[in-house]
Each structure stands twice: as structure tokens, then as C-alpha cells.
Design an enzyme around this catalytic site. Structure first.
Site, PDB file in Angstrom:
ATOM      1  N   ALA A 283     -72.210 -73.737  26.601  1.00  0.00           N
ATOM      2  CA  ALA A 283     -71.411 -72.556  26.965  1.00  0.00           C
ATOM      3  C   ALA A 283     -71.353 -72.289  28.471  1.00  0.00           C
ATOM      4  O   ALA A 283     -70.310 -71.905  28.991  1.00  0.00           O
ATOM      5  CB  ALA A 283     -71.972 -71.324  26.254  1.00  0.00           C
ATOM      6  N   HIS A 284     -72.491 -72.484  29.160  1.00  0.00           N
ATOM      7  CA  HIS A 284     -72.490 -72.054  30.569  1.00  0.00           C
ATOM      8  C   HIS A 284     -71.665 -72.969  31.477  1.00  0.00           C
ATOM      9  O   HIS A 284     -71.461 -72.668  32.646  1.00  0.00           O
ATOM     10  CB  HIS A 284     -73.918 -71.873  31.095  1.00  0.00           C
ATOM     11  CG  HIS A 284     -74.661 -73.135  31.414  1.00  0.00           C
ATOM     12  ND1 HIS A 284     -74.849 -73.575  32.696  1.00  0.00           N
ATOM     13  CD2 HIS A 284     -75.271 -74.042  30.616  1.00  0.00           C
ATOM     14  CE1 HIS A 284     -75.564 -74.693  32.673  1.00  0.00           C
ATOM     15  NE2 HIS A 284     -75.835 -74.998  31.427  1.00  0.00           N
TER      16      HIS A 284
ATOM     17  N   CYS B 218     -79.048 -82.019  37.879  1.00  0.00           N
ATOM     18  CA  CYS B 218     -80.039 -82.597  36.970  1.00  0.00           C
ATOM     19  C   CYS B 218     -80.355 -84.049  37.281  1.00  0.00           C
ATOM     20  O   CYS B 218     -81.026 -84.710  36.505  1.00  0.00           O
ATOM     21  CB  CYS B 218     -79.546 -82.524  35.533  1.00  0.00           C
ATOM     22  SG  CYS B 218     -78.973 -80.917  35.073  1.00  0.00           S
TER      23      CYS B 218
HETATM   24  N1  PLP Z   1     -74.689 -82.994  29.720  1.00  0.00           N
HETATM   25  C1  PLP Z   1     -73.903 -82.910  30.790  1.00  0.00           C
HETATM   26  C2  PLP Z   1     -72.776 -83.886  30.983  1.00  0.00           C
HETATM   27  C3  PLP Z   1     -74.133 -81.912  31.756  1.00  0.00           C
HETATM   28  O1  PLP Z   1     -73.364 -81.825  32.831  1.00  0.00           O
HETATM   29  C4  PLP Z   1     -75.220 -81.009  31.545  1.00  0.00           C
HETATM   30  C5  PLP Z   1     -75.534 -79.979  32.552  1.00  0.00           C
HETATM   31  O2  PLP Z   1     -75.861 -80.263  33.662  1.00  0.00           O
HETATM   32  C6  PLP Z   1     -75.991 -81.142  30.404  1.00  0.00           C
HETATM   33  C7  PLP Z   1     -75.695 -82.156  29.517  1.00  0.00           C
HETATM   34  C8  PLP Z   1     -77.116 -80.205  30.126  1.00  0.00           C
HETATM   35  O3  PLP Z   1     -76.588 -78.993  29.643  1.00  0.00           O
HETATM   36  P1  PLP Z   1     -77.461 -77.692  29.378  1.00  0.00           P
HETATM   37  O4  PLP Z   1     -77.615 -77.014  30.698  1.00  0.00           O
HETATM   38  O5  PLP Z   1     -76.637 -76.908  28.399  1.00  0.00           O
HETATM   39  O6  PLP Z   1     -78.738 -78.117  28.786  1.00  0.00           O
END
Ligand code: PLP
Length: 373
Positions: free
Chosen positions: A194-195, A319
Site C-alpha cells: 500500500a505505501h 533497501c
Molecule cells: N518489492 C519491491 C519491488 C519494493 O520496491 C519494495 C519496497 O522497497 C518491497 C518489495 C518491500 O515492500 P514493503 O515495504 O511493503 O515491505
């Protein structure tokens, strides 16, 4: 907000999401699993949102699991593959770490990496060769890359998997809310967060196959058909659905104006920062994302100077693992030295062409400031 260029990391809360969160928290705060009338109303809401999510994706409501976001969803899929005793799985070399890391941990020595070409797109011939020779039970190819914005050929990858009898997982965290979701519901597993599109943090969904071995992720209560125990975050789900609905109403115009703004920026950059290179320039990319290499000094200095001028950018994915190193860029064959020179610029739905041009000018000014650093 005009200087905020880090939407791929997270977005501000959409006003409709805020309203839905407050309304649901006030009117439907009861536990959807309780048995009295008011709880029944909360349960009904939950199931209505499940229907709506399935409708948006083109799949069945029973296939939708609500959980805390894309990290959890991707971990759940890989854990499911391991629990099922599947021999081998294949994942693209440019997946988010929340796919790559659990896959490496749970399939040591048996994980197949699907390479990408120099354009950053999954090599479909290599994927087919892997499917033929190694017969993985599951293949993961994301929809759009979070660092480069490069769109992956997930539709073709899904068809190849179908042809060779493998299940297909698609992490669509960066696609949903930015591009049409058509066809995503045909993926066996699908992740959304969602975010990334204006909903709150800590809520997302996982689409699972209607048939076959049932997913057992978090164990405990019977929520989500025993697939994911834990009291449902109904206000979060309501807010996610409100943000999603708001994005879907003006998806095409946002994509059109967003792309024009990004292209204006890229043209301007070629004039004012000719040393700058756009990674994946010739590949189809998200309308909001530019991964730009800047000249020395290292990207962090640029980020700090831009921040002082009111521009929020990123040195890659929020990340990505370890300082400077990017699995994505390595997989694309980008030299290690260049990896410390990238700035990820990711715009939002209300970013204007002027905002993009102001960023280009700020980059040119920072280059002036930093020359002879
Ligand atoms: N997958 C992708 C492609 C993303 O860009 C991100 C967020 O950085 C994630 C997974 C992780 O998402 P969440 O913050 O909902 O754990």
C-alpha cells in the site's frame, strides 16, 4: 512536496486513505473474528475489500490474502516453496532483496538466477533454457524494478512458466498504482504494498493460487483462511483500498503527464549535465523513475547538497544491500565504480514538469558547487 523525488521508497498518505483509515478505525474497530453483530459488520467490510482487490486484479476473492506488505508477502511465497519441498526455484537477478535473500537462505545451492540483458530486462531465452533444463517449480520475476524503474517482461515470463508447468510469482509493488494492473491477476502469486501508492505503511496483499497446496504462513488464529494468522488490520486495508481506487481513477493521465515530465528532465539533463547517464535509458521504464549516474564525488555528497536545496532523492534503493553495492546494477553489468555514482530520482502523481526541471537545475548547480571538490 515539489522537491520530493523518492516515491519508490515511500509515498505520502493519500487524503482518501487517511479518511478511510479514520472512518474504519472509528466505526469498524471490532475484531472481524468476533461473533456479535458489530464485529459481523467489520467482517463484511473485510470481505468486501477482498472482493474489490480481486476485481482490480482480475482474480478470485478467495485468492487474496491481506498481510503487512511486500516484504512479508515475498517471504511467504519463498517459504511456501520450501515448505512444499520443491526441489528448485528460479528468481530473476534483479529481484528485491526480500525475494533474493529468503530464496538464497531457503534454497542453498539450488537457487537458479535468471540473468538480465544489458538493458536490465530479464533474458527470456535464458529463462526458457532454465525451465527446460532444470524444471524449477516456481519462477519469480518482478513487474517493475524499484531501483531502475525498468519494466520486466512479466507477461511473457508468466506464459513461459505456464508452458513449462512452473508456478509464476510476480512482485508488483512498484507497478500497482502507477500502471494498469491488466493481467496481473493471472500470476499464480502476486505481491502488492500500500505505501508504494499512497496507502499506509505496514499493509499489503498477496495473491495465491486458488488450487493446489494451501499456503500456511503465519500460524495461530484462523484468520485469512489459516493462511496468515493475526487480527486483520482493517483500517489499513480500508486505507489501502481507498488509495488504490484513487490511483486507478486517473492512472492514464498520471502516466501521460508523468512521462512528459520525466522526458523533459532527461532532455534538460543531457544539456546541463552531459556527463550524467541514465541507466536503462532505452528500456521501457516506469514513468516516474530515473536512475542517473553523476560524476565524482560519490553520490552521497550529491544527495546531501540536493537535500540542502530542498530535493529528496536516493542513492539507489532504500533497501539495497550494503553501502554502494547494488545487485541490480551488478546484474546489468554496471561497473562497481559507477555504482557509487547513482542517484535514484522517483517522482509522484502530483510531480509537475516544472518540478522535474527544477531538479535538473539543482543538479547542475550542485555540479558547479562540487567541481574541484
Ligand atoms: N518489492 C519491491 C519491488 C519494493 O520496491 C519494495 C519496497 O522497497 C518491497 C518489495 C518491500 O515492500 P514493503 O515495504 O511493503 O515491505
Amino acid at each position: 512536496m515539489s522537491g520530493y523525488f523518492d516515491y519508490n521508497a515511500t509515498c505520502p498518505l493519500h487524503p482518501a486513505a487517511r479518511e478511510a483509515w479514520l472512518e474504519t478505525s472509528e466505526r469498524f474497530w471490532q475484531n472481524p473474528s468476533s461473533l456479535y453483530r458489530e464485529a459481523g459488520a467489520a467482517r463484511q467490510r473485510l470481505e468486501d475489500y477482498r472482493e474489490e482487490a480481486a476485481m482490480r486484479l482480475g482474480c478470485e476473492a478467495e485468492e487474496m490474502v491481506f498481510l503487512s506488505g511486500a516484504t512479508e508477502a515475498n517471504n511467504a511465497v519463498i517459504a511456501h516453496a520450501a515448505a512444499a519441498g520443491w526441489e528448485r526455484i528460479a528468481v530473476s537477478a534483479v529481484e528485491h532483496p526480500c525475494v533474493l535473500e529468503p530464496a538464497e537462505a531457503l534454497f542453498p545451492g539450488k537457487l537458479l538466477l535468471v540473468p538480465v540483458g544489458p538493458d536490465g530486462r530479464v533474458d527470456l531465452e535464458a529463462l526458457e533454457a532454465i525451465l527446460r533444463e532444470h524444471r524449477p517449480s516456481l519462477v519469480a520475476v518482478m513487474a517493475a524494478n524499484n531501483e531502475t524503474g525498468i519494466l520486466q517482461p512479466w507477461q511473457e515470463a508468466r506464459q513461459l512458466c505456464e508452458k513449462h508447468g512452473a508456478l509464476f510469482h510476480c512482485d508488483a509493488a512498484q507497478w500497482i498504482g502507477k500502471l494498469k494492473p491488466d493481467g496481473l491477476g493471472e500470476c499464480d502469486f502476486l505481491t502488492g504494498s500500500a505505501h508504494k501508492f499512497g496507502g499506509p505503511k505496514g499493509i499489503g496483499f498477496l495473491k495465491v493460487p486458488g488450487q493446489g497446496r494451501p499456503l500456511r504462513w503465519l500460524r495461530g488464529g484462523p484468520q485469512e483462511e489459516r493462511r496468515r494468522a493475526g487480527t486483520e488490520n482493517l483500517p489499513g486495508i480500508a486505507a489501502m483500498m481507498a488509495a488504490w481506487a484513487a490511483r486507478e481513477t486517473d492512472l492514464e493521465s498520471a502516466a501521460r503527464t508523468g512521462l512528459a515530465g520525466r522526458q523533459g528532465f532527461e532532455e534538460k539533463i543531457r544539456q546541463v549535465l552531459p556527463e550524467g547517464q541514465i541507466i536503462g535509458a532505452d528500456a521501457p521504464r516506469l514513468w516516474n523513475t530515473v536512475l542517473l549516474t553523476v560524476p565524482a564525488p560519490a553520490n552521497l555528497k550529491w544527495l546531501t547538497r540536493l537535500s540542502a536545496r530542498g530535493f529528496a532523492v536516493s542513492t539507489g534503493s532504500a533497501c539495497s544491500r550494503g553501502a554502494g553495492a547494488s545487485e541490480v546494477l551488478r546484474a546489468m553489468g554496471v561497473a562497481e565504480a559507477a555504482q557509487g555514482q547513482v542517484l535514484r530520482l522517483s517522482a509522484g502523481w502530483s510531480t509537475t514538469a516544472e518540478d522535474w526541471l527544477a531538479l535538473a537545475e539543482a543538479l547542475a548547480a550542485v555540479r558547479e558547487q562540487l567541481s574541484g571538490h
